[in-house]
Design a protein around this motif. Structure first.
Motif, short mmCIF file in Angstrom:
data_model
loop_
_atom_site.label_atom_id
_atom_site.label_comp_id
_atom_site.label_asym_id
_atom_site.label_seq_id
_atom_site.Cartn_x
_atom_site.Cartn_y
_atom_site.Cartn_z
N VAL A 17 0.84 -1.21 0.00
CA VAL A 17 0.00 0.00 0.00
C VAL A 17 0.87 1.25 0.00
CG1 VAL A 17 -1.64 1.35 1.36
CG2 VAL A 17 -2.01 -1.09 1.03
N ALA A 18 1.84 1.30 0.89
CA ALA A 18 2.74 2.45 0.94
C ALA A 18 3.52 2.59 -0.36
CB ALA A 18 3.69 2.32 2.12
N ASP A 19 3.92 1.43 -0.92
CA ASP A 19 4.66 1.44 -2.18
C ASP A 19 3.82 2.05 -3.29
OD1 ASP A 19 6.79 0.80 -3.97
OD2 ASP A 19 5.76 -1.05 -4.54
N ALA A 20 2.56 1.63 -3.39
CA ALA A 20 1.68 2.14 -4.45
C ALA A 20 1.37 3.62 -4.27
CB ALA A 20 0.38 1.33 -4.48
N ILE A 21 1.11 4.04 -3.04
CA ILE A 21 0.82 5.46 -2.79
C ILE A 21 2.02 6.32 -3.17
CG2 ILE A 21 0.38 7.16 -0.99
CD1 ILE A 21 -1.31 4.99 0.44
N ASP A 22 3.19 5.89 -2.76
CA ASP A 22 4.40 6.64 -3.09
C ASP A 22 4.61 6.72 -4.60
OD1 ASP A 22 7.01 7.90 -2.27
OD2 ASP A 22 7.79 6.18 -3.38
#
Length: 271
Positions: A213-218
């Motif tokens: 999730v953090a990877d995609a948002i970034d």
């Protein structure tokens, strides 16, 4: 999108993000390369031009598929070309040049021109494809990929209620070639014949790793329509965009990946 952006800030961003952009295009690259390879079957040493080659992935895929091919990649971004060249040490059949493919004339008589999502940003697409045809031998193939409509790509349509509407759907940008009739007309006016589009639904992987999730948002905050909208917004609107992006990403978490339904076109034509 202004070509100066690709040769500057935007190109530099994509050079930093090439691994994540490559990840999202794996299914497209596979079909694009197979479609392109079929156009040069029987040629002992095909000469291929990779238009908007980026970090070189499609060039390398073609080199692996066509062992005797000679491949030239051209891209506006010096940052992306630097990445491609750094990856090409063990691939003698690939070379890369920084330049505007719509004006570049470093060689001619190519047997195949190919592009993975690199042609939707042309300021004057008819002129651009006319120039590219001048680099091809008679009967050469053209194979490229581009996105279908935003509605068919959930990573964009899921934020449609928060993103500014497209003033001109055909303006240079990621969805400029979504309309089949529009693209077919461009290619015909530019002197390409037999243009056909193959629909390609695919899984767009936007996040993976320990915290997908953090990877995609970034990733989305750096590349694409959401990134631009967030950069341009202020105050409460900016916060709404960020919150909407996070909700959309969480909605598409599937195990250890964030995956969106997406759709592209694979175009083929003949010089």
């Amino acid at each position: 999108m202004d070509s100066l952006e690709w040769s500057g800030r935007v190109g530099d961003l994509w050079a930093e993000e090439w691994r994540r952009t490559d990840r999202s295009f794996v299914p497209v690259d596979a079909v694009l390369v197979e479609t392109a390879a079929a156009r040069v079957t029987g040629l002992p040493s095909p000469r291929i031009l990779d238009v908007g080659c980026g970090a070189g992935t499609t060039s390398f895929s073609l080199a692996a598929r066509l062992r005797n091919a000679r491949i030239t990649g051209v891209d506006l971004s010096s940052g992306l070309i630097d990445v491609a060249r750094s990856r090409a040490n063990a691939v003698a059949s690939c070379r890369f040049e920084q330049g505007d493919a719509t004006r570049w004339a470093g060689a001619r008589d190519f047997d195949l021109l190919v592009s993975r999502h690199g042609v939707m940003f042309f300021d004057d697409p008819v002129s651009a494809f006319t120039h590219l045809r001048s680099l091809a031998r008679p009967g050469a193939g053209l194979v490229f990929s581009c996105f279908q409509s935003p509605a068919a790509n959930r990573w964009v349509s899921g934020l449609a209620h928060l993103l500014p509407p497209l003033a001109d759907p055909h303006a240079p940008g990621p969805f400029a070639f979504a309309d089949e009739t529009h693209v077919s007309t461009i290619l015909k006016r530019a002197g390409w014949s037999g243009a056909e589009a193959q629909p390609l639904p695919f899984e767009y992987v936007a996040g993976s790793g320990e915290d997908p999730v953090a990877d995609a948002i970034d990733y989305f905050r750096r590349i694409g329509p959401a990134a631009r909208a967030i950069r341009d917004a202020e105050g409460a609107q900016r916060e709404r965009l960020i919150a909407g992006l996070e909700a959309l990403v969480r909605e598409h978490l599937n195990g250890d990946r964030v995956v969106f339904p997406a759709a592209a076109w694979i175009w083929s034509a003949t010089a």
